[in-house]
Design an enzyme around this catalytic site. Structure first.
Site, short mmCIF file in Angstrom:
data_model
loop_
_atom_site.label_atom_id
_atom_site.label_comp_id
_atom_site.label_asym_id
_atom_site.label_seq_id
_atom_site.Cartn_x
_atom_site.Cartn_y
_atom_site.Cartn_z
N HIS A 1 0.83 -1.20 0.00
CA HIS A 1 0.00 0.00 0.00
C HIS A 1 0.87 1.26 0.00
O HIS A 1 0.43 2.33 -0.42
CB HIS A 1 -0.91 0.03 1.23
CG HIS A 1 -1.87 -1.11 1.31
ND1 HIS A 1 -2.85 -1.32 0.35
CD2 HIS A 1 -2.00 -2.13 2.19
CE1 HIS A 1 -3.54 -2.40 0.66
NE2 HIS A 1 -3.05 -2.91 1.77
N HIS B 1 5.66 6.83 6.69
CA HIS B 1 5.31 6.37 5.35
C HIS B 1 4.75 7.55 4.58
O HIS B 1 4.56 8.63 5.15
CB HIS B 1 4.28 5.23 5.43
CG HIS B 1 3.01 5.66 6.07
ND1 HIS B 1 2.76 5.55 7.42
CD2 HIS B 1 1.90 6.26 5.55
CE1 HIS B 1 1.57 6.04 7.69
NE2 HIS B 1 1.03 6.49 6.57
N HIS C 1 1.91 8.91 1.23
CA HIS C 1 0.83 8.70 0.27
C HIS C 1 1.16 9.60 -0.92
O HIS C 1 1.60 10.73 -0.70
CB HIS C 1 -0.51 9.10 0.89
CG HIS C 1 -0.80 8.39 2.19
ND1 HIS C 1 -1.61 7.28 2.27
CD2 HIS C 1 -0.35 8.61 3.46
CE1 HIS C 1 -1.66 6.85 3.52
NE2 HIS C 1 -0.91 7.65 4.28
N GLU D 1 -3.46 13.23 1.08
CA GLU D 1 -4.74 12.77 1.64
C GLU D 1 -5.57 13.97 2.09
O GLU D 1 -6.71 14.13 1.71
CB GLU D 1 -4.46 11.83 2.81
CG GLU D 1 -3.68 10.60 2.39
CD GLU D 1 -4.14 9.36 3.13
OE1 GLU D 1 -3.79 9.22 4.31
OE2 GLU D 1 -4.85 8.54 2.52
N HIS E 1 3.52 10.85 6.58
CA HIS E 1 2.92 10.60 7.90
C HIS E 1 3.94 10.02 8.85
O HIS E 1 4.45 8.91 8.61
CB HIS E 1 1.75 9.60 7.78
CG HIS E 1 0.51 10.20 7.19
ND1 HIS E 1 -0.53 9.44 6.72
CD2 HIS E 1 0.15 11.50 7.03
CE1 HIS E 1 -1.49 10.25 6.29
NE2 HIS E 1 -1.10 11.50 6.45
N THR F 1 -6.14 6.55 8.15
CA THR F 1 -6.70 6.80 6.81
C THR F 1 -6.75 5.51 5.99
O THR F 1 -7.10 5.55 4.81
CB THR F 1 -5.87 7.85 6.05
OG1 THR F 1 -4.56 7.32 5.81
CG2 THR F 1 -5.77 9.15 6.82
O1 1SD Z 1 -1.74 3.95 6.36
C1 1SD Z 1 -1.24 3.79 7.66
C2 1SD Z 1 -1.10 2.32 7.96
O2 1SD Z 1 -0.14 1.73 7.09
C3 1SD Z 1 -0.65 2.14 9.36
O3 1SD Z 1 0.62 2.70 9.45
C4 1SD Z 1 -1.60 2.87 10.29
C5 1SD Z 1 -1.09 2.85 11.70
O4 1SD Z 1 -0.66 1.62 12.07
O5 1SD Z 1 -1.71 4.21 9.93
C6 1SD Z 1 -2.18 4.44 8.67
S1 1SD Z 1 -2.25 6.20 8.52
O6 1SD Z 1 -3.49 6.64 9.13
O7 1SD Z 1 -1.08 6.77 9.15
N1 1SD Z 1 -2.28 6.58 7.01
ZN ZN Z 2 -0.69 7.49 6.25
#
Ligand code: 1SD
Ligand code: ZN
Length: 266
Positions: free
Chosen positions: A64, A92, A94, A104, A117, A199
């Site tokens: 993802h 990570h 997006h 996002e 993020h 998200t």
């Molecule tokens: O998309 C991440 C997901 O991979 C995971 O890291 C989760 C937390 O464990 O968070 C979401 S996000 O809300 O940071 N996009």
């Molecule tokens: Zn995220």
């Protein structure tokens, strides 16, 4: 095995709530930030970000997004709107398949090209990231918008690492660690903040978002290293009807409902 959710098609965002009921909740993320409606709260104390002991030792392509995991360490995010101490778990991004989409959150309806993020968990109230994940005040996600422009030297090392995790489930050790503060904007005083959710499924309503106003710039070549990541395993192939490249991994904005977004600046 087929992934449980996706960013398009039959398992896309509109269907997440069928398997993950929280996705239908009333404090979902991301949201559109209408800047003129943000409530200015200059009385919040400064945000403390201490990544000096961060041990970011692993990068993973989870199908993802890419994710850089931080080992348990004494990193600290606190102050500002936060009532507790939080520790970095991972970061990570997006991003979009083309310019002008990928973030996002949106600002007055406008997307940036990507969104970073930094995920932190509350070490005052919880024992593990897993516990924190599904509870109110469990997580704090520090967010930086990314915009295509000049080359960013803070991203050089990340780009080199991305090339090592091209396919889903690829993993790589980061021998000499990674300093996450290299990825944050210079202006750390100005941000928006509100209470939201993960998200991605299971979309738990456990997240306090803190979103920097100043975007960071990266070059067109640097964003290409995100767009070049693949969504399928080395030994496999793309799922039918799903894009081969990992991009457009952003959820559409969700209703703000009765929530108020606070700004740390006038
Ligand atoms: O998309 C991440 C997901 O991979 C995971 O890291 C989760 C937390 O464990 O968070 C979401 S996000 O809300 O940071 N996009
Ligand atoms: Zn995220």
């Amino acid at each position: 095995m087929m992934a449980l959710w996706a960013y398009s098609g039959e398992r896309g965002p509109a269907h997440w709530c069928e398997k993950f009921p929280d996705a239908n909740g009333n404090r979902q993320s991301p949201v559109n930030i209408v800047t003129k409606n943000a409530l200015v709260d200059a009385s919040q104390g400064p945000l403390t970000i201490d990544y000096s002991s961060a041990r970011c030792t692993e990068i993973v392509n989870n199908g993802h997004a890419f994710q850089v995991n931080a080992q348990s360490s004494d990193t600290n995010l606190s102050g500002g709107p936060l009532l507790h101490n939080y520790r970095l778990a991972q970061f990570h991004c997006h991003w979009g398949s083309k310019d002008g989409q990928g973030s996002e959150h949106t600002i007055d309806g406008k997307h940036y090209d990507a969104e970073l993020h930094m995920v932190h968990w509350n070490t005052d109230l919880f024992q593990t990231t897993g516990d924190a994940l599904s509870h109110d005040k469990g997580l704090a996600v520090l967010t930086a918008f990314v915009k295509i422009g000049k080359e960013n030297s803070g991203w050089t090392k990340l780009v080199a690492l991305l090339n090592k995790v091209k396919c889903k489930d690829d993993k790589c050790c980061i021998e000499d660690g990674f300093d996450p503060s290299m990825l944050l904007p210079e202006n750390k005083k100005d941000y928006w903040t509100y209470e939201g959710s993960l998200t991605t499924p299971p979309c738990y309503e456990s997240v306090r978002f803190i979103i920097y106003r100043e975007p960071v710039e990266i070059s067109a070549q640097q964003i290409k290293s995100l767009r070049d990541l693949l969504s399928y395993k080395q030994s496999g192939q793309p799922e039918s009807g799903h894009p081969e490249h990992l991009s457009d991994n952003y959820r559409p904005t969700m209703p703000l409902n009765s929530r108020v977004i606070t700004a740390s600046f006038h």
